[in-house]
Design a protein around this motif. Structure first.
Motif, PDB file in Angstrom:
ATOM      1  N   HIS A   4      -5.988 -23.699 114.825  1.00  0.00           N
ATOM      2  CA  HIS A   4      -6.080 -24.425 113.569  1.00  0.00           C
ATOM      3  C   HIS A   4      -5.313 -23.657 112.489  1.00  0.00           C
ATOM      4  O   HIS A   4      -5.086 -22.448 112.600  1.00  0.00           O
ATOM      5  CB  HIS A   4      -7.546 -24.579 113.136  1.00  0.00           C
ATOM      6  N   THR A   5      -4.973 -24.372 111.431  1.00  0.00           N
ATOM      7  CA  THR A   5      -4.313 -23.718 110.302  1.00  0.00           C
ATOM      8  C   THR A   5      -5.335 -22.903 109.526  1.00  0.00           C
ATOM      9  O   THR A   5      -6.317 -23.450 109.028  1.00  0.00           O
ATOM     10  CB  THR A   5      -3.675 -24.758 109.362  1.00  0.00           C
TER      11      THR A   5
ATOM     12  N   LEU B 299      -6.505 -23.461 105.189  1.00  0.00           N
ATOM     13  CA  LEU B 299      -5.671 -24.652 105.052  1.00  0.00           C
ATOM     14  C   LEU B 299      -5.502 -25.087 103.604  1.00  0.00           C
ATOM     15  O   LEU B 299      -4.406 -25.460 103.171  1.00  0.00           O
ATOM     16  CB  LEU B 299      -6.270 -25.799 105.866  1.00  0.00           C
TER      17      LEU B 299
ATOM     18  N   SER C  54      -3.071 -23.165 101.774  1.00  0.00           N
ATOM     19  CA  SER C  54      -1.720 -23.339 102.291  1.00  0.00           C
ATOM     20  C   SER C  54      -1.092 -24.675 101.920  1.00  0.00           C
ATOM     21  O   SER C  54       0.085 -24.899 102.211  1.00  0.00           O
ATOM     22  CB  SER C  54      -1.746 -23.221 103.825  1.00  0.00           C
TER      23      SER C  54
ATOM     24  N   GLU D 127     -11.270 -28.306 110.460  1.00  0.00           N
ATOM     25  CA  GLU D 127     -10.406 -27.973 109.326  1.00  0.00           C
ATOM     26  C   GLU D 127     -10.983 -28.521 108.026  1.00  0.00           C
ATOM     27  O   GLU D 127     -10.896 -27.879 106.975  1.00  0.00           O
ATOM     28  CB  GLU D 127      -8.994 -28.510 109.558  1.00  0.00           C
TER      29      GLU D 127
ATOM     30  N   LYS E   4       1.850 -15.608 115.323  1.00  0.00           N
ATOM     31  CA  LYS E   4       1.231 -16.297 114.188  1.00  0.00           C
ATOM     32  C   LYS E   4      -0.193 -15.783 113.954  1.00  0.00           C
ATOM     33  O   LYS E   4      -0.630 -15.619 112.819  1.00  0.00           O
ATOM     34  CB  LYS E   4       1.230 -17.811 114.416  1.00  0.00           C
TER      35      LYS E   4
ATOM     36  N   LYS F  51       2.911 -21.074 106.598  1.00  0.00           N
ATOM     37  CA  LYS F  51       3.306 -22.266 105.875  1.00  0.00           C
ATOM     38  C   LYS F  51       3.592 -21.892 104.421  1.00  0.00           C
ATOM     39  O   LYS F  51       3.164 -20.853 103.945  1.00  0.00           O
ATOM     40  CB  LYS F  51       2.194 -23.325 105.933  1.00  0.00           C
TER      41      LYS F  51
END
Length: 438
Positions: A109-110, A113, A116, A136, A212, A246
């Protein structure tokens, strides 16, 4: 007939009620159950009370294995807990296990978030509600509650993800959980969050994770080290990993780098980093841009460019105000050296009161976790006005300059300076400078 009635009764039980029954049958407490399956007691409590609408698959599998029943029984799909040895149930468990492995292999997952992401000013909640992924969305709410100063809600949401299998969500949760508990003066919980954060960082940096994941680990470590001034081990340079993020997180990464330059008293360099970053960004990334403008204002104040400082501070305020994202302003109060008072106190009195409340709560928690770990004493009995004057005086401002800036008389400044010296057990500005800038 009696057996059918019993089966019908079972079909109406919620997952929480069924788990309670299973705990009673095996004579284990809620706390012991949480320990056995590796989650927090509050996560179990929310399920038992029906406050959690869904149980994530990891926890569901752990519960089924702990009690020796099928996941279908816990969810209420079947009513007989004794059918776990059937071929059908065995196949279901195997399929669930396979699904779990496939989900683990999916992209992370980001992390962070909300931080970002670009979204319209005033549209923060709408943006969160538009997220399709439930995990998320929940973590985005944890971020929102933290950055808007609702620390209890931030802890509540973040706590659900402290043991999540996705390392990105888990580290995000640890970061929010730690900072929010600082503001609540829950130092034990904040320390627990920091300990978990350190464990997760070790896992990421030493494990066989992709770049990442390592990049976010470095991001979290540098942020905790820079903003809390606490040691977190050897950290690679954040600048080597910023390109993995990101755009919005790149901006916040730049804020951390600029804040580090500020702490190193490289004010012009720090300001230049922020200015270049803001000039090359077309979209609005609210959270990151609030923090970038704040650190720019801090640098301008230290360069004694007060009008430029006010410009950057008001840009931060105009971004923060529509969604109530005021946490960063409160946290940076002392470093902003009176900008909150001169820019907000008169025109936005209610907002000013909330920001000052955040200031007191965060700074008190920060001092309690900071002092024992660093063996340094950080003054905890200065008022916000005294702290502001102490910061300005330590940077070479005269009483007249402080008075003009804060719109008070030189005599009032002198009275405050006397109180500051008495509280800090010092007698002159040289000692003040050594104290405030070390």
């Amino acid at each position: 007939m009696e057996e059918n009635a019993k089966s019908e009764e079972e079909s109406f039980k919620t997952p929480g009620e069924r788990i309670v029954k299973l705990c009673e049958k095996q004579q284990i407490s809620q706390r012991e159950l949480a320990r056995r399956i590796g989650v927090t007691s509050s996560q179990i409590s929310r399920i038992l009370k029906g406050e959690t609408k869904t149980i994530n698959s990891d926890m569901l599998m752990a519960l089924a294995q702990e009690f020796g029943v099928s996941t279908d029984y816990i969810l209420g799909i079947v009513n007989n807990p004794e059918n776990t040895q059937s071929m059908e149930n065995t196949e279901n468990l195997a399929a669930e296990s396979k699904d779990m492995e496939e989900r683990r292999e999916q992209p992370f997952h980001t992390p962070m978030l909300l931080m970002s992401s670009a979204f319209p000013l005033g549209g923060c909640i709408d943006f969160i509600e538009s997220l399709a992924d439930q995990d998320e969305k929940m973590m985005a709410y944890a971020e929102y509650y933290y950055f808007s100063g609702h620390h209890e809600k931030a802890v509540e949401y973040a706590e659900m993800y402290l043991d999540h299998p996705d390392i990105m969500l888990k580290m995000s949760a640890c970061l929010i959980y730690t900072f929010a508990n600082l503001s609540l003066n829950h130092i034990h919980s904040a320390r627990m969050g920091l300990n978990r954060l350190t464990e997760n960082l070790d896992q990421v940096m030493k494990g066989n994770t992709d770049r990442k994941a390592k990049a976010f680990g470095v991001f979290v470590a540098v942020a905790a080290h820079t903003l809390l001034h606490l040691p977190v081990g050897d950290i690679p340079p954040l600048s080597d990993y910023v390109g993995e993020f990101k755009k919005g997180k790149q901006l916040w990464g730049v804020y951390v780098l600029a804040h580090k330059a500020y702490l190193d008293r490289e004010y012009q360099r720090s300001l230049g980093i922020v200015e270049a970053c803001l000039m090359t960004t077309k979209e609005i990334y609210p959270i990151s841009m609030i923090y970038l403008n704040l650190v720019a204002a801090m640098n301008a104040m230290n360069l004694m460019q007060t009008e430029l400082a006010k410009k950057y501070f008001m840009q931060a305020w105009e971004i923060a105000r529509p969604d109530g994202l005021i946490e960063g302003i409160g946290e940076h109060h002392g470093l902003l050296q009176g900008l909150i008072e001169t820019c907000l106190k008169k025109d936005y009195p209610k907002d000013y009161e909330r920001i000052i409340a955040i200031t007191y709560k965060f700074s008190f928690g920060w001092r309690r976790i900071h002092n024992p770990d660093t063996n340094e004493y950080v003054a905890d009995n200065l008022t916000t006005t005294e702290f502001t004057i102490a910061m300005l005086a330590s940077r070479g401002w005269t009483n007249q300059e402080i008075a003009d800036y804060m719109q008070i008389t030189p005599r009032t400044v002198k009275q405050h300076m006397t109180c500051i010296f008495n509280k800090m057990s010092i007698s002159n500005r040289k000692q003040l400078k050594d104290y405030m800038l070390r």
